[in-house]
Write a protein that holds these residues in place. Structure first.
Motif, PDB file in Angstrom:
ATOM      1  N   GLY A  33       0.785  -1.223   0.000  1.00  0.00           N
ATOM      2  CA  GLY A  33       0.000   0.000   0.000  1.00  0.00           C
ATOM      3  C   GLY A  33       0.816   1.271   0.000  1.00  0.00           C
ATOM      4  N   ILE A  34       2.120   1.162   0.150  1.00  0.00           N
ATOM      5  CA  ILE A  34       2.974   2.354   0.123  1.00  0.00           C
ATOM      6  C   ILE A  34       3.564   2.523  -1.272  1.00  0.00           C
ATOM      7  CG2 ILE A  34       5.102   3.407   0.969  1.00  0.00           C
ATOM      8  CD1 ILE A  34       4.498   2.328   3.707  1.00  0.00           C
ATOM      9  N   GLN A  35       3.176   3.590  -1.950  1.00  0.00           N
ATOM     10  CA  GLN A  35       3.708   3.923  -3.266  1.00  0.00           C
ATOM     11  C   GLN A  35       4.279   5.332  -3.297  1.00  0.00           C
ATOM     12  OE1 GLN A  35       4.221   2.055  -5.974  1.00  0.00           O
ATOM     13  NE2 GLN A  35       5.125   3.851  -6.990  1.00  0.00           N
ATOM     14  N   ARG A  36       3.641   6.243  -2.562  1.00  0.00           N
ATOM     15  CA  ARG A  36       4.066   7.650  -2.569  1.00  0.00           C
ATOM     16  C   ARG A  36       4.717   7.985  -1.228  1.00  0.00           C
ATOM     17  NH1 ARG A  36      -1.799   9.774  -3.828  1.00  0.00           N
ATOM     18  NH2 ARG A  36      -2.075   8.131  -2.270  1.00  0.00           N
ATOM     19  N   VAL A  37       5.977   8.319  -1.285  1.00  0.00           N
ATOM     20  CA  VAL A  37       6.769   8.579  -0.074  1.00  0.00           C
ATOM     21  C   VAL A  37       7.232  10.030  -0.086  1.00  0.00           C
ATOM     22  CG1 VAL A  37       8.821   7.933   1.243  1.00  0.00           C
ATOM     23  CG2 VAL A  37       7.574   6.193  -0.063  1.00  0.00           C
ATOM     24  N   LEU A  38       7.014  10.726   1.020  1.00  0.00           N
ATOM     25  CA  LEU A  38       7.483  12.103   1.164  1.00  0.00           C
ATOM     26  C   LEU A  38       8.589  12.139   2.207  1.00  0.00           C
ATOM     27  CD1 LEU A  38       7.304  15.150   0.619  1.00  0.00           C
ATOM     28  CD2 LEU A  38       5.541  15.266   2.408  1.00  0.00           C
ATOM     29  N   LEU A  39       9.740  12.645   1.816  1.00  0.00           N
ATOM     30  CA  LEU A  39      10.868  12.806   2.731  1.00  0.00           C
ATOM     31  C   LEU A  39      10.954  14.256   3.176  1.00  0.00           C
ATOM     32  CD1 LEU A  39      13.660  10.923   0.703  1.00  0.00           C
ATOM     33  CD2 LEU A  39      11.973   9.924   2.264  1.00  0.00           C
ATOM     34  N   LEU A  40      10.864  14.498   4.480  1.00  0.00           N
ATOM     35  CA  LEU A  40      11.145  15.811   5.053  1.00  0.00           C
ATOM     36  C   LEU A  40      12.588  15.770   5.531  1.00  0.00           C
ATOM     37  CD1 LEU A  40       7.858  16.405   7.093  1.00  0.00           C
ATOM     38  CD2 LEU A  40       8.357  17.000   4.705  1.00  0.00           C
ATOM     39  N   VAL A  41      13.445  16.569   4.911  1.00  0.00           N
ATOM     40  CA  VAL A  41      14.893  16.367   5.021  1.00  0.00           C
ATOM     41  C   VAL A  41      15.595  17.595   5.595  1.00  0.00           C
ATOM     42  CG1 VAL A  41      16.997  15.922   3.695  1.00  0.00           C
ATOM     43  CG2 VAL A  41      14.874  14.733   3.108  1.00  0.00           C
ATOM     44  N   GLY A  42      16.391  17.355   6.628  1.00  0.00           N
ATOM     45  CA  GLY A  42      17.211  18.407   7.205  1.00  0.00           C
ATOM     46  C   GLY A  42      18.592  18.451   6.576  1.00  0.00           C
TER      47      GLY A  42
ATOM     48  N   ARG B 282       4.593  23.411  -0.815  1.00  0.00           N
ATOM     49  CA  ARG B 282       3.676  22.299  -1.101  1.00  0.00           C
ATOM     50  C   ARG B 282       3.629  21.283   0.036  1.00  0.00           C
ATOM     51  NH1 ARG B 282       4.023  19.114  -6.360  1.00  0.00           N
ATOM     52  NH2 ARG B 282       1.837  18.746  -5.741  1.00  0.00           N
ATOM     53  N   ALA B 283       4.232  21.602   1.162  1.00  0.00           N
ATOM     54  CA  ALA B 283       4.381  20.608   2.227  1.00  0.00           C
ATOM     55  C   ALA B 283       3.048  20.051   2.696  1.00  0.00           C
ATOM     56  CB  ALA B 283       5.153  21.203   3.403  1.00  0.00           C
ATOM     57  N   ALA B 284       2.120  20.907   3.067  1.00  0.00           N
ATOM     58  CA  ALA B 284       0.840  20.420   3.600  1.00  0.00           C
ATOM     59  C   ALA B 284       0.111  19.566   2.573  1.00  0.00           C
ATOM     60  CB  ALA B 284      -0.028  21.598   4.028  1.00  0.00           C
ATOM     61  N   GLU B 285       0.122  20.013   1.320  1.00  0.00           N
ATOM     62  CA  GLU B 285      -0.527  19.262   0.239  1.00  0.00           C
ATOM     63  C   GLU B 285       0.092  17.883   0.063  1.00  0.00           C
ATOM     64  OE1 GLU B 285      -0.395  19.383  -4.647  1.00  0.00           O
ATOM     65  OE2 GLU B 285       0.227  21.146  -3.495  1.00  0.00           O
ATOM     66  N   LEU B 286       1.421  17.825   0.016  1.00  0.00           N
ATOM     67  CA  LEU B 286       2.097  16.554  -0.244  1.00  0.00           C
ATOM     68  C   LEU B 286       2.048  15.620   0.954  1.00  0.00           C
ATOM     69  CD1 LEU B 286       5.169  17.774  -2.323  1.00  0.00           C
ATOM     70  CD2 LEU B 286       3.154  16.537  -3.144  1.00  0.00           C
ATOM     71  N   VAL B 287       2.050  16.178   2.153  1.00  0.00           N
ATOM     72  CA  VAL B 287       1.901  15.333   3.339  1.00  0.00           C
ATOM     73  C   VAL B 287       0.604  14.541   3.250  1.00  0.00           C
ATOM     74  CG1 VAL B 287       1.396  15.398   5.822  1.00  0.00           C
ATOM     75  CG2 VAL B 287       3.365  16.642   4.915  1.00  0.00           C
ATOM     76  N   ASP B 288      -0.470  15.217   2.916  1.00  0.00           N
ATOM     77  CA  ASP B 288      -1.777  14.552   2.867  1.00  0.00           C
ATOM     78  C   ASP B 288      -1.920  13.637   1.647  1.00  0.00           C
ATOM     79  OD1 ASP B 288      -2.634  15.663   5.238  1.00  0.00           O
ATOM     80  OD2 ASP B 288      -3.597  17.380   4.288  1.00  0.00           O
ATOM     81  N   ALA B 289      -1.163  13.919   0.589  1.00  0.00           N
ATOM     82  CA  ALA B 289      -1.269  13.119  -0.633  1.00  0.00           C
ATOM     83  C   ALA B 289      -0.354  11.896  -0.627  1.00  0.00           C
ATOM     84  CB  ALA B 289      -0.942  13.984  -1.851  1.00  0.00           C
ATOM     85  N   SER B 290       0.510  11.778   0.365  1.00  0.00           N
ATOM     86  CA  SER B 290       1.481  10.689   0.412  1.00  0.00           C
ATOM     87  C   SER B 290       0.944   9.508   1.212  1.00  0.00           C
ATOM     88  CB  SER B 290       2.798  11.183   1.022  1.00  0.00           C
ATOM     89  OG  SER B 290       3.364  12.222   0.230  1.00  0.00           O
ATOM     90  N   ASP B 291       1.557   8.351   1.005  1.00  0.00           N
ATOM     91  CA  ASP B 291       1.202   7.159   1.770  1.00  0.00           C
ATOM     92  C   ASP B 291       1.973   7.081   3.074  1.00  0.00           C
ATOM     93  OD1 ASP B 291      -0.574   6.172  -0.272  1.00  0.00           O
ATOM     94  OD2 ASP B 291       1.200   5.577  -1.403  1.00  0.00           O
ATOM     95  N   VAL B 292       3.136   7.717   3.110  1.00  0.00           N
ATOM     96  CA  VAL B 292       3.940   7.758   4.329  1.00  0.00           C
ATOM     97  C   VAL B 292       4.817   9.004   4.268  1.00  0.00           C
ATOM     98  CG1 VAL B 292       5.849   6.371   3.401  1.00  0.00           C
ATOM     99  CG2 VAL B 292       5.448   6.424   5.870  1.00  0.00           C
ATOM    100  N   VAL B 293       5.039   9.616   5.425  1.00  0.00           N
ATOM    101  CA  VAL B 293       5.938  10.753   5.554  1.00  0.00           C
ATOM    102  C   VAL B 293       7.134  10.318   6.383  1.00  0.00           C
ATOM    103  CG1 VAL B 293       6.232  13.070   6.515  1.00  0.00           C
ATOM    104  CG2 VAL B 293       4.081  12.441   5.385  1.00  0.00           C
ATOM    105  N   VAL B 294       8.333  10.613   5.887  1.00  0.00           N
ATOM    106  CA  VAL B 294       9.565  10.261   6.593  1.00  0.00           C
ATOM    107  C   VAL B 294      10.139  11.522   7.227  1.00  0.00           C
ATOM    108  CG1 VAL B 294      11.887   9.298   6.373  1.00  0.00           C
ATOM    109  CG2 VAL B 294      10.001   8.367   4.998  1.00  0.00           C
ATOM    110  N   ASP B 295      10.227  11.525   8.543  1.00  0.00           N
ATOM    111  CA  ASP B 295      10.745  12.664   9.296  1.00  0.00           C
ATOM    112  C   ASP B 295      12.253  12.519   9.447  1.00  0.00           C
ATOM    113  OD1 ASP B 295      11.520  14.562  11.153  1.00  0.00           O
ATOM    114  OD2 ASP B 295      10.358  13.720  12.807  1.00  0.00           O
ATOM    115  N   GLY B 296      12.989  13.155   8.539  1.00  0.00           N
ATOM    116  CA  GLY B 296      14.447  13.173   8.606  1.00  0.00           C
ATOM    117  C   GLY B 296      14.972  14.582   8.812  1.00  0.00           C
ATOM    118  N   LEU B 297      14.269  15.356   9.637  1.00  0.00           N
ATOM    119  CA  LEU B 297      14.595  16.777   9.784  1.00  0.00           C
ATOM    120  C   LEU B 297      15.797  17.009  10.686  1.00  0.00           C
ATOM    121  CD1 LEU B 297      10.961  18.161   9.939  1.00  0.00           C
ATOM    122  CD2 LEU B 297      12.629  18.557   8.117  1.00  0.00           C
TER     123      LEU B 297
END
Length: 211
Positions: A39-48, A99-114
């Motif tokens: 079920g995970i296809q769209r991954v969003l990386l939040l990167v520091g 686009r952060a808020a939009e992509l967070v909600d559109a992704s299957d998982v968010v990766v917190d790498g801040l």
């Protein structure tokens, strides 16, 4: 369960780094393995800007190579150079913070790498902005090593934090992950063994192993 301070972990990593052991790549491979789920296809990386972001980017490169859609949003003007190059080469795409808020909600998982164990005090700047943009999301969050914004030693929450459903921590449990209130925002904690040697080191926290 033994929890170690950020400095104790860095000290245990030092001899392996000196021998050229690729700790970041090892961590990234383990992280990518946790993110390959049905079920995970769209991954969003939040990167520091630091090694925590590098872990996320190298994992993102592996996920993109395996066919997942990987987007990257940076908290600052720089990211780990080699890890970013690897991710982009495999097809990951950098998106603007707007686009952060939009992509967070559109992704299957968010990766917190801040931010990781090298940070102190409340989140600031772009990292804070991204955590605020993702606040309240129903998208599962996976934290890299620790949820950004917790104190890795005391477990304090000096400011906003993005609660994780899963925290993939590397080398050893960070003491803060075992202590309230950070324990409540870390979700399930998965320890990845990197071969660190803590012989003769007294842990900052020691709790009974879960039954």
């Amino acid at each position: 369960m033994k929890g170690y301070s950020a400095q104790q972990v860095r000290d245990a990593e030092a001899p392996l780094r000196a021998r050229g052991i690729p700790l970041m790549q090892m961590a990234a491979t383990a992280l990518a393995g946790e993110l390959r789920r049905p079920g995970i296809q769209r991954v969003l990386l939040l990167v520091g800007t630091g090694d925590n972001g590098g872990d996320a980017l190298y994992a993102g490169a592996q996920l993109a190579e395996s066919g997942l859609d990987v987007s990257i949003i940076a908290s600052g003007e720089t990211m780990h150079h080699d890890a970013l190059g690897a991710a982009l080469e495999m097809g990951a795409v950098v998106e603007p913070a707007s686009r952060a808020a939009e992509l967070v909600d559109a992704s299957d998982v968010v990766v917190d790498g801040l931010v990781g164990i090298g940070a102190s005090g409340p989140l600031r700047g772009g990292a804070l902005d991204l955590v605020i943009a993702a606040a309240g999301t129903l998208t599962p969050v996976v934290a890299v090593d620790i949820p950004s914004g917790i104190d890795p030693d005391s477990g304090a929450l000096p400011g906003p934090v993005l609660p994780a459903r899963l925290t993939v921590t590397f080398g050893a449990y960070k003491a803060g992950l075992l202590l309230e209130p950070a324990r409540r925002v870390a979700g399930k904690v998965k320890l990845v063994d990197l071969g660190l040697d803590f012989t003769g080191v007294t842990p900052l926290v020691e709790l009974p192993d879960p039954v």
